[in-house]
Scaffold this motif. Structure first.
Motif, PDB file in Angstrom:
ATOM      1  N   SER A 112      -5.068   1.385  -3.453  1.00  0.00           N
ATOM      2  CA  SER A 112      -4.650   2.787  -2.866  1.00  0.00           C
ATOM      3  C   SER A 112      -4.058   2.851  -4.048  1.00  0.00           C
ATOM      4  O   SER A 112      -3.348   2.063  -4.746  1.00  0.00           O
ATOM      5  CB  SER A 112      -4.226   2.875  -1.749  1.00  0.00           C
ATOM      6  OG  SER A 112      -3.390   3.375  -2.010  1.00  0.00           O
ATOM      7  N   ASP A 150       1.100  -1.208  -0.166  1.00  0.00           N
ATOM      8  CA  ASP A 150      -0.134   0.092   0.127  1.00  0.00           C
ATOM      9  C   ASP A 150       0.825   1.354  -0.031  1.00  0.00           C
ATOM     10  O   ASP A 150       0.172   2.012   0.080  1.00  0.00           O
ATOM     11  CB  ASP A 150      -0.816   0.150   1.125  1.00  0.00           C
ATOM     12  CG  ASP A 150      -0.011  -0.386   2.286  1.00  0.00           C
ATOM     13  OD1 ASP A 150       0.807   0.408   2.224  1.00  0.00           O
ATOM     14  OD2 ASP A 150      -0.906  -0.237   3.275  1.00  0.00           O
ATOM     15  N   ASN A 169      -8.933   5.014  -2.244  1.00  0.00           N
ATOM     16  CA  ASN A 169      -8.916   3.679  -2.953  1.00  0.00           C
ATOM     17  C   ASN A 169      -9.779   3.235  -3.712  1.00  0.00           C
ATOM     18  O   ASN A 169     -11.071   3.942  -4.125  1.00  0.00           O
ATOM     19  CB  ASN A 169      -8.802   2.756  -1.507  1.00  0.00           C
ATOM     20  CG  ASN A 169      -7.517   2.447  -1.015  1.00  0.00           C
ATOM     21  OD1 ASN A 169      -6.665   2.912  -0.868  1.00  0.00           O
ATOM     22  ND2 ASN A 169      -7.996   1.790   0.261  1.00  0.00           N
TER      23      ASN A 169
END
Ligand code: SF4
Length: 94
Positions: free
Chosen positions: A79, A45, A68
């Motif tokens: 993300s 992420d 997201n």
């Protein structure tokens, strides 16, 4: 019976408008999201250098630029600042 085309009546037009009003808004996330697991894609992420999902050709943006979204390759919530091994820079992205 004739082949004459009858003009739309007001009732027909209003009926069609009402039908369109109840159609669901199509959000492309679930329908076109990928199936590769995040683990198999080595998803993280956070970016890898300058490479990140927001400028990847497979990214499906969320409702806001920092929200997201989804990915055409990888399953789940993605993300815009993430990265995975399938990263492919979108043509023209900076
Ligand atoms: S970097 Fe990986 S997870 Fe991110 S949008 Fe591209 S393919 Fe999907």
């Amino acid at each position: 019976m004739t082949d004459e085309v009858k003009p739309a009546t007001r009732r027909t037009v209003l009926g069609a408008a009402a039908a369109l009003a109840v159609l669901p808004v199509v959000i492309p996330t679930a329908a076109s999201a990928g199936v590769v697991t995040q683990a198999n894609a080595k998803y993280q992420d956070k970016p890898k250098g300058a490479a990140h999902c927001a400028i990847c050709t497979y990214f499906i943006p969320g409702p806001k630029p920092d929200a997201n979204g989804a990915c055409k390759q990888v399953a789940g919530s993605i993300s815009p600042n993430g990265w995975c091994q399938f990263y492919a820079k979108k043509p023209g992205a900076k």
